[in-house]
Scaffold this active site. Structure first.
Site, PDB file in Angstrom:
ATOM      1  N   CYS A   5       0.923  -1.187  -0.022  1.00  0.00           N
ATOM      2  CA  CYS A   5       0.201   0.013   0.040  1.00  0.00           C
ATOM      3  C   CYS A   5       0.950   1.367  -0.085  1.00  0.00           C
ATOM      4  O   CYS A   5       1.735   1.415   0.926  1.00  0.00           O
ATOM      5  CB  CYS A   5      -0.818  -0.120   1.060  1.00  0.00           C
ATOM      6  SG  CYS A   5      -1.820   1.659   1.493  1.00  0.00           S
ATOM      7  N   GLN A 212     -22.787  -4.451   9.142  1.00  0.00           N
ATOM      8  CA  GLN A 212     -21.596  -5.098   8.774  1.00  0.00           C
ATOM      9  C   GLN A 212     -20.948  -4.745   7.565  1.00  0.00           C
ATOM     10  O   GLN A 212     -21.450  -4.798   6.519  1.00  0.00           O
ATOM     11  CB  GLN A 212     -21.573  -6.492   8.925  1.00  0.00           C
ATOM     12  CG  GLN A 212     -22.260  -7.231  10.479  1.00  0.00           C
ATOM     13  CD  GLN A 212     -21.086  -7.109  11.382  1.00  0.00           C
ATOM     14  OE1 GLN A 212     -19.782  -6.824  11.324  1.00  0.00           O
ATOM     15  NE2 GLN A 212     -21.433  -7.585  12.619  1.00  0.00           N
ATOM     16  N   TYR A 241     -28.393  -7.004  22.006  1.00  0.00           N
ATOM     17  CA  TYR A 241     -27.519  -6.036  21.148  1.00  0.00           C
ATOM     18  C   TYR A 241     -28.058  -6.235  19.869  1.00  0.00           C
ATOM     19  O   TYR A 241     -26.930  -6.685  19.005  1.00  0.00           O
ATOM     20  CB  TYR A 241     -26.073  -6.330  21.547  1.00  0.00           C
ATOM     21  CG  TYR A 241     -25.734  -6.327  23.246  1.00  0.00           C
ATOM     22  CD1 TYR A 241     -25.545  -5.245  23.785  1.00  0.00           C
ATOM     23  CD2 TYR A 241     -26.069  -7.382  23.832  1.00  0.00           C
ATOM     24  CE1 TYR A 241     -25.332  -5.171  25.031  1.00  0.00           C
ATOM     25  CE2 TYR A 241     -25.567  -7.366  25.407  1.00  0.00           C
ATOM     26  CZ  TYR A 241     -25.267  -6.263  25.821  1.00  0.00           C
ATOM     27  OH  TYR A 241     -24.994  -6.304  27.200  1.00  0.00           O
ATOM     28  N   ASP A 310     -24.452  -9.973  21.292  1.00  0.00           N
ATOM     29  CA  ASP A 310     -23.505  -9.552  20.580  1.00  0.00           C
ATOM     30  C   ASP A 310     -23.298  -8.277  20.905  1.00  0.00           C
ATOM     31  O   ASP A 310     -23.533  -7.133  20.135  1.00  0.00           O
ATOM     32  CB  ASP A 310     -23.868  -9.727  19.026  1.00  0.00           C
ATOM     33  CG  ASP A 310     -23.112  -9.160  17.905  1.00  0.00           C
ATOM     34  OD1 ASP A 310     -21.969  -8.886  18.253  1.00  0.00           O
ATOM     35  OD2 ASP A 310     -23.409  -9.068  16.663  1.00  0.00           O
ATOM     36  N   CYS A 337     -16.904  -9.058  19.302  1.00  0.00           N
ATOM     37  CA  CYS A 337     -15.906  -8.027  18.668  1.00  0.00           C
ATOM     38  C   CYS A 337     -14.725  -7.724  19.570  1.00  0.00           C
ATOM     39  O   CYS A 337     -13.825  -6.840  19.104  1.00  0.00           O
ATOM     40  CB  CYS A 337     -16.651  -6.806  17.782  1.00  0.00           C
ATOM     41  SG  CYS A 337     -17.525  -5.934  18.777  1.00  0.00           S
TER      42      CYS A 337
HETATM   43  N1  SAH Z   1     -26.032  -7.982  16.302  1.00  0.00           N
HETATM   44  C1  SAH Z   1     -26.065  -6.796  15.337  1.00  0.00           C
HETATM   45  C2  SAH Z   1     -25.314  -5.687  16.218  1.00  0.00           C
HETATM   46  C3  SAH Z   1     -23.826  -5.795  16.784  1.00  0.00           C
HETATM   47  S1  SAH Z   1     -23.154  -4.278  17.207  1.00  0.00           S
HETATM   48  C4  SAH Z   1     -25.283  -7.347  13.948  1.00  0.00           C
HETATM   49  O1  SAH Z   1     -24.656  -8.211  14.047  1.00  0.00           O
HETATM   50  O2  SAH Z   1     -25.418  -6.331  13.114  1.00  0.00           O
HETATM   51  C5  SAH Z   1     -23.610  -4.040  18.958  1.00  0.00           C
HETATM   52  C6  SAH Z   1     -24.866  -3.182  19.147  1.00  0.00           C
HETATM   53  O3  SAH Z   1     -25.143  -3.303  20.376  1.00  0.00           O
HETATM   54  C7  SAH Z   1     -25.010  -1.955  18.539  1.00  0.00           C
HETATM   55  O4  SAH Z   1     -26.206  -2.004  17.563  1.00  0.00           O
HETATM   56  C8  SAH Z   1     -25.315  -1.157  19.667  1.00  0.00           C
HETATM   57  O5  SAH Z   1     -26.286  -0.255  19.421  1.00  0.00           O
HETATM   58  C9  SAH Z   1     -25.970  -1.871  20.848  1.00  0.00           C
HETATM   59  N2  SAH Z   1     -25.767  -1.496  22.096  1.00  0.00           N
HETATM   60  C10 SAH Z   1     -24.765  -1.185  22.831  1.00  0.00           C
HETATM   61  N3  SAH Z   1     -24.730  -0.992  24.073  1.00  0.00           N
HETATM   62  C11 SAH Z   1     -26.175  -1.427  24.371  1.00  0.00           C
HETATM   63  C12 SAH Z   1     -26.764  -1.683  25.472  1.00  0.00           C
HETATM   64  N4  SAH Z   1     -26.398  -1.214  26.627  1.00  0.00           N
HETATM   65  N5  SAH Z   1     -28.039  -2.293  25.428  1.00  0.00           N
HETATM   66  C13 SAH Z   1     -28.602  -2.736  24.152  1.00  0.00           C
HETATM   67  N6  SAH Z   1     -27.989  -2.620  23.119  1.00  0.00           N
HETATM   68  C14 SAH Z   1     -26.602  -2.005  23.218  1.00  0.00           C
END
Ligand code: SAH
Length: 381
Positions: A5, A212, A241, A310, A337
């Site tokens: 790169c 994603q 989540y 998640d 993650c």
């Molecule tokens: N499962 C989804 C998103 C994962 S990212 C996917 O695969 O696309 C993590 C998510 O957790 C985000 O959308 C964020 O808004 C949410 N989040 C963060 N803190 C949280 C909390 N205290 N309670 C509920 N959701 C939360």
């Protein structure tokens, strides 16, 4: 290996620039093994066949240097100088080409790139999102004001080279902020969103939605998560989540009922739209803090068979985890993650009656140091 790169020194976006891909995978796998060694024998990491140009969400910041020369790319590490990038090794090639073309069109349309110091100029950022299976492309032009001169001709000129562009949106961001997107979206072409498919379900991607960035690997990750849930069609499943509902919607086909919980209001709105779009009736979404909501379920002694979680990189919290223990589901699937916080949360769950059955790392972000892990836990008998 592709050529090295040429922006690496200035850009600083990739931690593993110059490291062979097999070596990157080895490093990530070893890190997860080290963190999870007390819990389980970690499966081999799932890497990509081709680790280049995987990003289907591409963002370029626009600016001016010298006497009005337009630059578009990323901020130089720890500064607000923009590195002008023609093509990036991890970004989708077509998206990069579109950003180049936007840059090329500015002069003839008399559109000025925004200057952060003087506050002069119109175009701040361009965001391109591309559907992996559908190939649909959304271009978001982030402007200081809602008016784009000759907008219809601008769209026409852009679409001439890129007929896959199915929608163009102006996003208004007039604040002095490091956030890319403002709140107001104005659709100038198409529907204002694109759709993509993951694991056989259709999902809507709007300018502000979370989706994603590496869809090829996301499919593998979700498949593993659903497999770990061992659903027979009879289970009550929590998708905690849940973001825009992706995992829960895919899981709902194999479960009796799914309950998604998510803090972000916009994400919940997208999740409801996505469930409708897929004609799924056995899913509900709740806009709440996952920890608080789990506590309320535990107090009501609700029956929950499987919890899929998640959380963000910071991991889960005691309120959530202690309620999981109270609700006592047969299985917990932890999609992480952040391997460090995963290890911390597994320590809690394994002390409170759960055992780790398997853990599989996934490389969702080649050339960066990030790793995702899917972990299956079951209740000890
Ligand atoms: N499962 C989804 C998103 C994962 S990212 C996917 O695969 O696309 C993590 C998510 O957790 C985000 O959308 C964020 O808004 C949410 N989040 C963060 N803190 C949280 C909390 N205290 N309670 C509920 N959701 C939360």
């Amino acid at each position: 290996m592709e050529n090295k790169c040429i922006y690496a020194k200035k850009c600083g976006g990739c931690d593993y620039q110059g490291v062979d891909y097999p070596k990157q995978l080895e490093t990530k796998e070893a890190n997860v093994k080290k963190l999870l060694k007390d819990f389980v024998k970690v499966s081999p990491i799932v890497g990509m066949d081709n680790p280049y140009h995987y990003r289907h969400k591409v963002h370029a910041v626009f600016g001016c240097v010298g006497r009005g020369q337009v630059v578009a790319g990323v901020y130089k590490k720890n500064s607000h100088d923009i590195v002008d990038i023609e093509n990036c090794q991890i970004e989708d090639k077509e998206a990069d080409k579109i950003i180049r073309d936007v840059k090329g069109l500015l002069k003839s349309f008399k559109i000025k790139a925004y200057d952060e110091d003087t506050g002069y100029g119109l175009l701040r950022h361009v965001l391109v999102r591309k559907g992996y299976h559908t190939g649909e492309i959304m271009v978001v032009l982030v402007l200081v004001s809602p008016i784009l001169p000759s907008k219809n001709n601008f769209v026409k000129a852009l679409r001439k080279n890129h007929p896959n562009i199915s929608t163009v949106v102006i996003n208004v961001n007039d604040k002095k902020t490091s956030m890319v997107l403002g709140e107001r979206n104005i659709v100038v072409y198409g529907k204002g969103f694109i759709e993509d498919k993951l694991c056989g379900c259709t999902f809507r991607i709007s300018p502000n939605s979370f989706y994603q960035v590496n869809p090829a690997q996301t499919e593998h990750l979700y498949e593993k998560a659903i497999q770990c849930a061992k659903l027979s069609g009879k289970e009550i499943v929590i998708d905690a989540y849940c973001g825009t509902g992706t995992i829960g919607i895919i899981a709902s086909k194999h479960a009796k009922e799914v309950l998604g919980v998510e803090l972000n209001k916009d994400a919940i709105r997208d999740a409801i739209t996505n469930a409708k779009r897929n004609d799924i009736k056995n899913i509900r979404f709740v806009n709440d803090d996952a920890g608080k909501y789990m506590v309320s379920l535990a107090e009501k002694k609700e029956n929950v068979d499987v919890v899929i979680m998640d959380p963000p990189r910071s991991g889960s919290d005691e309120a959530f985890l202690s309620s999981v223990v109270k609700l006592s589901p047969k299985r917990v699937v932890y999609v992480s993650c952040g391997p460090d916080t995963l290890a911390r949360d597994l320590k809690y769950l394994t002390k409170k009656g759960y055992q780790v059955e398997e853990a599989t790392p996934f490389d969702m972000f080649p050339f960066t140091s990030h790793t995702e892990v899917v972990v299956a836990l079951s209740k000890k008998r």
